[in-house]
Design a protein around this motif. Structure first.
Motif, short mmCIF file in Angstrom:
data_model
loop_
_atom_site.label_atom_id
_atom_site.label_comp_id
_atom_site.label_asym_id
_atom_site.label_seq_id
_atom_site.Cartn_x
_atom_site.Cartn_y
_atom_site.Cartn_z
N GLY A 170 -17.26 -23.13 83.71
CA GLY A 170 -17.50 -21.71 83.48
C GLY A 170 -18.17 -21.56 82.13
N THR A 171 -17.63 -20.71 81.27
CA THR A 171 -18.19 -20.52 79.93
C THR A 171 -17.49 -21.37 78.88
N THR A 172 -16.50 -22.16 79.29
CA THR A 172 -15.74 -22.97 78.34
C THR A 172 -16.41 -24.31 78.11
N TYR A 173 -16.73 -24.57 76.85
CA TYR A 173 -17.36 -25.82 76.44
C TYR A 173 -16.26 -26.86 76.21
N ILE A 174 -16.45 -28.04 76.75
CA ILE A 174 -15.48 -29.12 76.59
C ILE A 174 -15.86 -29.95 75.36
N SER A 175 -15.27 -29.62 74.22
CA SER A 175 -15.47 -30.47 73.04
C SER A 175 -14.67 -31.75 73.28
N PRO A 176 -15.10 -32.88 72.72
CA PRO A 176 -14.43 -34.15 73.01
C PRO A 176 -12.93 -34.09 72.74
N GLY A 177 -12.15 -34.41 73.79
CA GLY A 177 -10.70 -34.45 73.68
C GLY A 177 -9.99 -33.14 73.95
N LEU A 178 -10.71 -32.09 74.34
CA LEU A 178 -10.10 -30.79 74.57
C LEU A 178 -9.04 -30.88 75.68
N MET A 179 -7.85 -30.34 75.42
CA MET A 179 -6.78 -30.26 76.43
C MET A 179 -7.01 -29.01 77.26
N VAL A 180 -7.04 -29.17 78.58
CA VAL A 180 -7.30 -28.05 79.48
C VAL A 180 -6.25 -28.02 80.59
N LYS A 181 -6.16 -26.89 81.27
CA LYS A 181 -5.26 -26.75 82.42
C LYS A 181 -5.91 -27.38 83.65
N LYS A 182 -5.10 -28.04 84.44
CA LYS A 182 -5.59 -28.68 85.67
C LYS A 182 -6.34 -27.70 86.56
N SER A 183 -5.80 -26.50 86.69
CA SER A 183 -6.39 -25.51 87.59
C SER A 183 -7.78 -25.05 87.15
N SER A 184 -8.13 -25.27 85.89
CA SER A 184 -9.42 -24.78 85.39
C SER A 184 -10.56 -25.78 85.55
N VAL A 198 -5.89 -33.63 80.39
CA VAL A 198 -5.03 -32.79 81.21
C VAL A 198 -3.63 -33.39 81.12
N GLN A 199 -2.64 -32.55 80.86
CA GLN A 199 -1.26 -33.01 80.70
C GLN A 199 -0.70 -33.48 82.04
N SER A 200 0.01 -34.58 82.04
CA SER A 200 0.63 -35.06 83.29
C SER A 200 1.60 -34.01 83.82
N GLY A 201 1.55 -33.81 85.14
CA GLY A 201 2.43 -32.84 85.77
C GLY A 201 2.03 -31.39 85.58
N ASP A 202 0.83 -31.14 85.03
CA ASP A 202 0.37 -29.77 84.82
C ASP A 202 -0.06 -29.17 86.16
N ASN A 203 0.77 -28.33 86.71
CA ASN A 203 0.46 -27.68 87.99
C ASN A 203 0.27 -26.18 87.83
N THR A 204 0.04 -25.75 86.58
CA THR A 204 -0.07 -24.32 86.33
C THR A 204 -1.29 -23.72 86.98
N LYS A 205 -1.13 -22.50 87.43
CA LYS A 205 -2.23 -21.73 88.01
C LYS A 205 -2.41 -20.43 87.24
N ARG A 206 -1.74 -20.31 86.09
CA ARG A 206 -1.73 -19.04 85.38
C ARG A 206 -3.05 -18.69 84.71
N PHE A 207 -3.83 -19.71 84.33
CA PHE A 207 -5.04 -19.44 83.56
C PHE A 207 -6.22 -20.15 84.18
N GLU A 208 -7.28 -19.43 84.41
CA GLU A 208 -8.50 -20.01 84.97
C GLU A 208 -9.65 -19.68 84.05
N PHE A 209 -10.57 -20.64 83.84
CA PHE A 209 -11.80 -20.35 83.14
C PHE A 209 -12.65 -19.48 84.04
N GLU A 210 -13.59 -18.77 83.44
CA GLU A 210 -14.50 -17.96 84.24
C GLU A 210 -15.35 -18.87 85.11
N ALA A 211 -15.66 -18.41 86.31
CA ALA A 211 -16.47 -19.21 87.23
C ALA A 211 -17.93 -19.16 86.86
#
Length: 197
Positions: free
Chosen positions: A36-50, A184-197
């Motif tokens: 989406g609009t989120t830039y992945i800087s090296p090593g950025l931690m993100v939600k699995k759902s995004s 991505v954190q192990s076991g991260d099954n969150t759906k609460r936050f999504e990056f813009e499509a």
């Protein structure tokens, strides 16, 4: 010549890199990856759902021509009964070419290819204690008439435990031009936050 290529990849592991510490081959130039609009800087931690849909890819301050090959590899697969972690091939996509479009100053590349291994998003299983998985993106120049070498077909099909230095050597690839990685954190099954499509 092949020895020189492999040796240079191993030596590159000691230079400034856009890949996780200790990963070979290390790469100095940053691959621009956007979910989406989120830039992945090296090593950025993100939600699995995004990060379940294939990202937009490009480079900054460079003009790409020709065709490129993109790999995405999880280097933190927990293997049963072993302290050593393995790898999972999350994507191996060919025929990336300049699109003419830009995003935040990145010159974007695109592909219609869905293989040799289609993209599938990060989904690290739960671990105790939690362990962030590193997902590395590597962009290579694509040789003319590229095909997965016979020695690598089964690992590309299974996606398990790919040795990227060996793949580069067997496929006759040059060192990767650009790279980045996300976590991505192990076991991260969150759906609460999504990056813009």
């Amino acid at each position: 010549m092949l020895f020189a290529t492999v040796a240079s990849l191993l030596l590159a592991g000691t230079t400034l890199a856009q890949t996780p510490p200790g990963f070979v081959p290390a790469v100095e130039k940053t691959l621009d990856v956007y979910y989406g609009t989120t830039y992945i800087s090296p090593g950025l931690m993100v939600k699995k759902s995004s990060v379940q849909k294939i990202p937009v890819v490009g480079v900054t301050n460079a003009t790409l021509t020709g065709k490129y090959l993109l790999a995405m590899i999880d280097i933190d697969l927990q293997t049963s009964g072993s302290a050593k972690r393995g790898t999972v091939l999350h994507a191996l996509l060919t025929d990336w070419t300049p699109s003419g479009a830009t995003q935040n100053g990145s010159s974007l590349i695109t592909t219609k290819a869905t293989g040799p291994s289609s993209y599938f998003g990060p989904a690290p299983p739960a671990e105790t204690p939690k362990h962030p998985h590193n997902y590395i993106f590597l962009l290579h120049e694509q040789p003319a008439n590229f095909a997965v070498p016979a020695s690598q077909k089964s690992v590309v099909q299974s996606r398990m435990n790919i040795d990227w230095v060996k793949f580069i050597a067997d496929a006759g690839l040059s060192a990767p031009l650009y790279a980045t990685y996300l976590q991505v954190q192990s076991g991260d099954n969150t759906k609460r936050f999504e990056f813009e499509a």
